[in-house]
Scaffold this motif. Structure first.
Motif, PDB file in Angstrom:
ATOM      1  N   TRP A   6      28.749  32.656  54.374  1.00 37.68           N
ATOM      2  CA  TRP A   6      29.406  31.583  53.635  1.00 37.68           C
ATOM      3  C   TRP A   6      30.095  32.110  52.385  1.00 37.68           C
ATOM      4  N   GLY A   7      29.500  33.105  51.764  1.00 34.40           N
ATOM      5  CA  GLY A   7      30.141  33.701  50.592  1.00 34.40           C
ATOM      6  C   GLY A   7      31.462  34.351  50.938  1.00 34.40           C
ATOM      7  N   TRP A   8      31.511  35.088  52.046  1.00 37.16           N
ATOM      8  CA  TRP A   8      32.763  35.722  52.449  1.00 37.16           C
ATOM      9  C   TRP A   8      33.781  34.693  52.907  1.00 37.16           C
ATOM     10  N   LEU A   9      33.327  33.646  53.585  1.00 39.66           N
ATOM     11  CA  LEU A   9      34.278  32.645  54.068  1.00 39.66           C
ATOM     12  C   LEU A   9      34.885  31.834  52.934  1.00 39.66           C
ATOM     13  N   LEU A  10      34.080  31.505  51.928  1.00 40.56           N
ATOM     14  CA  LEU A  10      34.550  30.589  50.894  1.00 40.56           C
ATOM     15  C   LEU A  10      34.949  31.275  49.589  1.00 40.56           C
ATOM     16  N   ALA A  11      34.356  32.411  49.290  1.00 42.16           N
ATOM     17  CA  ALA A  11      34.621  33.065  48.001  1.00 42.16           C
ATOM     18  C   ALA A  11      35.263  34.436  48.171  1.00 42.16           C
ATOM     19  N   TRP A  12      36.052  34.630  49.212  1.00 43.52           N
ATOM     20  CA  TRP A  12      36.645  35.939  49.457  1.00 43.52           C
ATOM     21  C   TRP A  12      37.609  36.383  48.365  1.00 43.52           C
ATOM     22  N   PRO A  13      38.300  35.509  47.625  1.00 41.06           N
ATOM     23  CA  PRO A  13      39.175  36.034  46.572  1.00 41.06           C
ATOM     24  C   PRO A  13      38.408  36.783  45.481  1.00 41.06           C
ATOM     25  N   VAL A  14      37.191  36.343  45.188  1.00 39.80           N
ATOM     26  CA  VAL A  14      36.381  37.023  44.176  1.00 39.80           C
ATOM     27  C   VAL A  14      36.025  38.428  44.650  1.00 39.80           C
ATOM     28  N   ALA A  15      35.574  38.541  45.892  1.00 35.76           N
ATOM     29  CA  ALA A  15      35.194  39.848  46.427  1.00 35.76           C
ATOM     30  C   ALA A  15      36.394  40.787  46.518  1.00 35.76           C
ATOM     31  N   LEU A  16      37.536  40.273  46.948  1.00 38.07           N
ATOM     32  CA  LEU A  16      38.716  41.129  47.032  1.00 38.07           C
ATOM     33  C   LEU A  16      39.221  41.539  45.653  1.00 38.07           C
ATOM     34  N   PHE A  17      39.093  40.655  44.679  1.00 39.82           N
ATOM     35  CA  PHE A  17      39.469  40.984  43.307  1.00 39.82           C
ATOM     36  C   PHE A  17      38.602  42.133  42.780  1.00 39.82           C
ATOM     37  N   VAL A  18      37.302  42.021  42.978  1.00 38.16           N
ATOM     38  CA  VAL A  18      36.375  43.076  42.529  1.00 38.16           C
ATOM     39  C   VAL A  18      36.647  44.369  43.287  1.00 38.16           C
ATOM     40  N   TRP A  19      36.847  44.286  44.602  1.00 36.36           N
ATOM     41  CA  TRP A  19      37.100  45.469  45.408  1.00 36.36           C
ATOM     42  C   TRP A  19      38.395  46.149  44.970  1.00 36.36           C
ATOM     43  N   PHE A  20      39.463  45.388  44.771  1.00 34.42           N
ATOM     44  CA  PHE A  20      40.750  45.953  44.384  1.00 34.42           C
ATOM     45  C   PHE A  20      40.649  46.686  43.056  1.00 34.42           C
ATOM     46  N   TRP A  21      40.051  46.037  42.045  1.00 38.23           N
ATOM     47  CA  TRP A  21      39.984  46.669  40.732  1.00 38.23           C
ATOM     48  C   TRP A  21      39.003  47.837  40.698  1.00 38.23           C
ATOM     49  N   SER A  22      37.973  47.820  41.535  1.00 37.61           N
ATOM     50  CA  SER A  22      37.094  48.989  41.592  1.00 37.61           C
ATOM     51  C   SER A  22      37.823  50.177  42.211  1.00 37.61           C
ATOM     52  N   VAL A  23      38.652  49.935  43.218  1.00 35.75           N
ATOM     53  CA  VAL A  23      39.441  51.020  43.803  1.00 35.75           C
ATOM     54  C   VAL A  23      40.441  51.556  42.784  1.00 35.75           C
ATOM     55  N   VAL A  24      41.076  50.671  42.039  1.00 34.86           N
ATOM     56  CA  VAL A  24      42.025  51.106  41.008  1.00 34.86           C
ATOM     57  C   VAL A  24      41.308  51.961  39.958  1.00 34.86           C
ATOM     58  N   LEU A  25      40.140  51.532  39.505  1.00 33.51           N
ATOM     59  CA  LEU A  25      39.393  52.305  38.510  1.00 33.51           C
ATOM     60  C   LEU A  25      38.921  53.643  39.059  1.00 33.51           C
ATOM     61  N   ILE A  26      38.532  53.691  40.313  1.00 34.68           N
ATOM     62  CA  ILE A  26      38.121  54.957  40.923  1.00 34.68           C
ATOM     63  C   ILE A  26      39.299  55.921  40.997  1.00 34.68           C
ATOM     64  N   VAL A  27      40.471  55.430  41.378  1.00 38.46           N
ATOM     65  CA  VAL A  27      41.668  56.284  41.444  1.00 38.46           C
ATOM     66  C   VAL A  27      42.028  56.795  40.054  1.00 38.46           C
ATOM     67  N   ILE A  28      41.938  55.938  39.046  1.00 37.53           N
ATOM     68  CA  ILE A  28      42.221  56.367  37.674  1.00 37.53           C
ATOM     69  C   ILE A  28      41.212  57.412  37.220  1.00 37.53           C
ATOM     70  N   ALA A  29      39.941  57.214  37.535  1.00 39.09           N
ATOM     71  CA  ALA A  29      38.910  58.176  37.132  1.00 39.09           C
ATOM     72  C   ALA A  29      39.116  59.523  37.814  1.00 39.09           C
ATOM     73  N   ILE A  30      39.419  59.509  39.105  1.00 42.27           N
ATOM     74  CA  ILE A  30      39.659  60.774  39.813  1.00 42.27           C
ATOM     75  C   ILE A  30      40.893  61.474  39.255  1.00 42.27           C
ATOM     76  N   SER A  31      41.937  60.718  38.952  1.00 41.02           N
ATOM     77  CA  SER A  31      43.142  61.310  38.361  1.00 41.02           C
ATOM     78  C   SER A  31      42.858  61.903  36.993  1.00 41.02           C
ATOM     79  N   ALA A  32      42.064  61.214  36.186  1.00 40.33           N
ATOM     80  CA  ALA A  32      41.730  61.719  34.852  1.00 40.33           C
ATOM     81  C   ALA A  32      40.908  62.995  34.943  1.00 40.33           C
ATOM     82  N   VAL A  33      39.919  63.013  35.815  1.00 40.10           N
ATOM     83  CA  VAL A  33      39.084  64.219  35.967  1.00 40.10           C
ATOM     84  C   VAL A  33      39.924  65.383  36.481  1.00 40.10           C
ATOM     85  N   THR A  34      40.787  65.116  37.448  1.00 42.05           N
ATOM     86  CA  THR A  34      41.659  66.172  37.967  1.00 42.05           C
ATOM     87  C   THR A  34      42.616  66.676  36.895  1.00 42.05           C
ATOM     88  N   GLY A  35      43.194  65.775  36.114  1.00 43.27           N
ATOM     89  CA  GLY A  35      44.100  66.181  35.034  1.00 43.27           C
ATOM     90  C   GLY A  35      43.403  67.013  33.976  1.00 43.27           C
TER      91      GLY A  35
END
Length: 82
Positions: A34-63
């Motif tokens: 029920w959470g995925w069916l009704l509240a999927w925008p919240v989960a996708l919002f969290v997932w999207f921004w966590s991926v963005v932060l992970i990419v930024i962190a990997i780029s910073a460490v590599t730089g």
């Protein structure tokens, strides 16, 4: 009728997100279903921004690693010339 169509699309996207991220089988007694069916925008919002932060962190460490590696190579080249 238009509102019903929008709600069906909303539930369809929620079902797709449930199948991709959680499981392809639906347990109607599960809060996760029920959470995925009704509240999927919240989960996708969290997932999207966590991926963005992970990419930024990997780029910073590599730089930072490349800056230090370049500085060490420059220092060793200067030491070899003199």
């Amino acid at each position: 009728m238009n509102g019903l169509k929008r709600f069906a699309i909303y539930l369809g996207i929620g079902a797709m997100c449930h199948a991709l991220f959680y499981s392809a089988t639906f347990d109607w007694n599960s809060a996760w279903t029920w959470g995925w069916l009704l509240a999927w925008p919240v989960a996708l919002f969290v997932w999207f921004w966590s991926v963005v932060l992970i990419v930024i962190a990997i780029s910073a460490v590599t730089g930072i690693a490349l800056v230090f590696w370049t500085a060490l190579n420059d220092r060793s080249r200067k030491g070899a010339k003199s």
